[in-house]
Design an enzyme around this catalytic site. Structure first.
Site, PDB file in Angstrom:
ATOM      1  N   VAL A   1       1.542  -8.414   1.698  1.00 22.10           N
ATOM      2  CA  VAL A   1       2.661  -9.195   2.252  1.00 22.10           C
ATOM      3  C   VAL A   1       3.293  -9.955   1.089  1.00 22.10           C
ATOM      4  CG1 VAL A   1       3.315 -11.005   3.885  1.00 22.10           C
ATOM      5  CG2 VAL A   1       1.523  -9.373   4.479  1.00 22.10           C
TER       6      VAL A   1
ATOM      7  N   HIS B   1      -3.056 -13.109   4.975  1.00 23.29           N
ATOM      8  CA  HIS B   1      -4.286 -13.118   5.778  1.00 23.29           C
ATOM      9  C   HIS B   1      -3.960 -12.918   7.261  1.00 23.29           C
ATOM     10  CE1 HIS B   1      -5.604 -15.769   2.290  1.00 23.29           C
ATOM     11  NE2 HIS B   1      -6.514 -14.798   2.285  1.00 23.29           N
TER      12      HIS B   1
ATOM     13  N   GLN C   1      -4.269  -4.915   0.414  1.00 25.85           N
ATOM     14  CA  GLN C   1      -4.028  -3.971  -0.687  1.00 25.85           C
ATOM     15  C   GLN C   1      -3.771  -4.714  -1.997  1.00 25.85           C
ATOM     16  OE1 GLN C   1      -0.738  -1.067  -0.305  1.00 25.85           O
ATOM     17  NE2 GLN C   1      -0.733  -1.052  -2.540  1.00 25.85           N
ATOM     18  N   LYS C   2      -3.399  -5.998  -1.892  1.00 21.89           N
ATOM     19  CA  LYS C   2      -3.099  -6.750  -3.120  1.00 21.89           C
ATOM     20  C   LYS C   2      -4.292  -6.702  -4.081  1.00 21.89           C
ATOM     21  CE  LYS C   2      -3.483 -10.771  -4.258  1.00 21.89           C
ATOM     22  NZ  LYS C   2      -3.992 -11.490  -5.332  1.00 21.89           N
TER      23      LYS C   2
ATOM     24  N   SER D   1      -0.522 -14.903  -2.400  1.00 29.85           N
ATOM     25  CA  SER D   1      -1.867 -15.104  -2.927  1.00 29.85           C
ATOM     26  C   SER D   1      -2.177 -16.596  -2.851  1.00 29.85           C
ATOM     27  CB  SER D   1      -1.927 -14.642  -4.388  1.00 29.85           C
ATOM     28  OG  SER D   1      -3.044 -15.213  -5.032  1.00 29.85           O
ATOM     29  N   SER D   2      -3.434 -16.903  -2.570  1.00 29.48           N
ATOM     30  CA  SER D   2      -3.828 -18.320  -2.524  1.00 29.48           C
ATOM     31  C   SER D   2      -3.622 -18.973  -3.883  1.00 29.48           C
ATOM     32  CB  SER D   2      -5.293 -18.440  -2.108  1.00 29.48           C
ATOM     33  OG  SER D   2      -5.490 -17.739  -0.904  1.00 29.48           O
TER      34      SER D   2
ATOM     35  N   GLN E   1     -18.909 -14.939  -6.929  1.00 39.89           N
ATOM     36  CA  GLN E   1     -17.916 -14.043  -7.537  1.00 39.89           C
ATOM     37  C   GLN E   1     -17.060 -14.738  -8.594  1.00 39.89           C
ATOM     38  OE1 GLN E   1     -16.122 -13.328  -3.538  1.00 39.89           O
ATOM     39  NE2 GLN E   1     -14.167 -13.374  -4.591  1.00 39.89           N
TER      40      GLN E   1
ATOM     41  N   HIS F   1      -2.745 -17.641   4.146  1.00 38.14           N
ATOM     42  CA  HIS F   1      -1.291 -17.471   4.101  1.00 38.14           C
ATOM     43  C   HIS F   1      -0.932 -16.277   4.979  1.00 38.14           C
ATOM     44  CE1 HIS F   1      -2.252 -14.229   1.383  1.00 38.14           C
ATOM     45  NE2 HIS F   1      -2.851 -15.075   0.551  1.00 38.14           N
TER      46      HIS F   1
HETATM   47  O1  PAF Z   1     -10.514 -11.242  -1.296  1.00 33.30           O
HETATM   48  C1  PAF Z   1     -11.169 -12.272  -1.053  1.00 33.30           C
HETATM   49  O2  PAF Z   1     -10.661 -13.261  -0.536  1.00 33.30           O
HETATM   50  C2  PAF Z   1     -12.638 -12.298  -1.410  1.00 33.30           C
HETATM   51  O3  PAF Z   1     -12.905 -11.619  -2.590  1.00 33.30           O
HETATM   52  C3  PAF Z   1     -13.562 -11.826  -0.282  1.00 33.30           C
HETATM   53  C4  PAF Z   1     -13.335 -10.353   0.047  1.00 33.30           C
HETATM   54  C5  PAF Z   1     -13.335 -12.663   0.958  1.00 33.30           C
HETATM   55  C6  PAF Z   1     -15.029 -11.975  -0.691  1.00 33.30           C
HETATM   56  O4  PAF Z   1     -15.334 -13.299  -0.985  1.00 33.30           O
END
Ligand code: PAF
Length: 305
Positions: free
Chosen positions: A179, A40, A151-152, A188-189, A64, A37
């Site tokens: 943003v 990015h 920063q989000k 945010s996605s 993660q 978005h």
């Molecule tokens: O913020 C993200 O999109 C993810 O946590 C990252 C930094 C790309 C790591 O997978």
């Protein structure tokens, strides 16, 4: 997608970036999980302004996500991502598969410390271990001089910055301002998970942060009072379920009861610690919050000066 700039093999990215480095180019990396978005795109713009050779990574990192989280339904939109990336003219789009990143038998992870146990770490205990692991791998693959984060995800920025400092990574970790949508909601996605009504009510998040900033501008230093006012704004949305509201030191993320009138430490002036936009002074505190709307958990923050 058959474009020369899209690469999946880490060894090719490594070879190419090392060659560019040898020619004296400054390498920038923008790590993403795709579903791109405007937020990015801003990171990419900043990377391009500050670096000579830019690598954007697109990889939904399974490590993660906890088994109960949204890994399966996390938006994967490679075609749309590529349409957005094409005009940005980055040098490499690194889009590996899971097998290319985590080879069979993969068994090495970064153990993150105290910073990662608070806030997000309480709800998502293994999250930052996964983030730190993939970010370190991306640094080793792309050898960046600078890496750009939003920063989000303020706590993520702090954890990555600490890892870079603690492990002597020769990379500058740069945070770029959040943003926002016209009503202030941070891009945010995960916003796409929200129903129309949830989306409308989610505007309470930026409104609550605005209240904190206004209080600070009016000279309020009492964190408890500020927290109470933030909560009151969030509670005007019947669908909002507050996970946490915290007012913390912007570097250590320790919760504070009084917002100091002077920055508590000058760590941000150390190498690799450039904090947010250069024109801003060192922040005195950060307000961090996480709020659920239905099944969607949103995070946001603001810095107080
Ligand atoms: O913020 C993200 O999109 C993810 O946590 C990252 C930094 C790309 C790591 O997978």
């Amino acid at each position: 997608m058959t474009e020369r700039r899209i690469i999946g093999d880490p060894a090719i990215v490594q070879e190419e970036t090392l060659a560019q480095k040898k020619c004296g180019k400054r390498i920038g990396v923008v790590p993403t999980m795709g579903a791109l978005h405007k937020g990015h795109l801003e990171l990419i713009r900043r990377a391009k302004a500050e670096c000579d050779f830019v690598v954007v990574t697109v990889f939904v990192n399974p490590v993660q996500f906890a088994p109960t989280e949204d890994l399966q339904k996390y938006p994967r939109t490679p075609e749309q991502d590529w349409e957005l990336l094409k005009p940005m003219n980055v040098d490499i789009v690194f889009m590996p598969t899971e097998k290319e990143i985590y080879l069979a038998g993969y068994d090495t992870y970064v153990e993150t410390g105290e910073l990662s146990k608070r806030f997000e770490g309480k709800t998502r205990p293994a999250h930052f271990r996964g983030v730190a692991t993939i970010v370190l791998k991306l640094m080793n693959i792309a050898s960046p001089d600078a890496a750009f984060f939003g920063q989000k995800d303020y706590q993520q920025f702090c954890v990555v910055r600490k890892m870079a400092a603690d492990l002597n990574l020769p990379v500058e970790i740069v945070a770029c301002p959040t943003v926002r949508e016209p009503d202030g909601l941070a891009m945010s996605s995960r916003n796409r998970y929200l129903s129309l009504e949830e989306r409308k009510q989610a505007a309470a998040i930026p409104q609550s942060l605005k209240v904190a900033q206004n209080m600070r501008n009016a000279g309020v230093a009492d964190a408890k009072e500020m927290r109470k006012n933030i909560q009151a704004v969030l509670e005007t949305s019947p669908l909002a379920e507050i996970d946490y509201i915290a007012i913390a030191d912007p570097l250590t993320l320790e919760e504070i009861s009084v917002i100091p009138s002077m920055p508590q430490n000058l760590l941000s002036q150390q190498r690799g610690m450039r904090l947010l936009v250069p024109e801003n002074p060192t922040p005195r505190a950060v307000v961090l919050l996480a709020v659920r709307f239905g099944k969607t958990r949103l995070i946001d923050n603001c810095l107080l000066y």
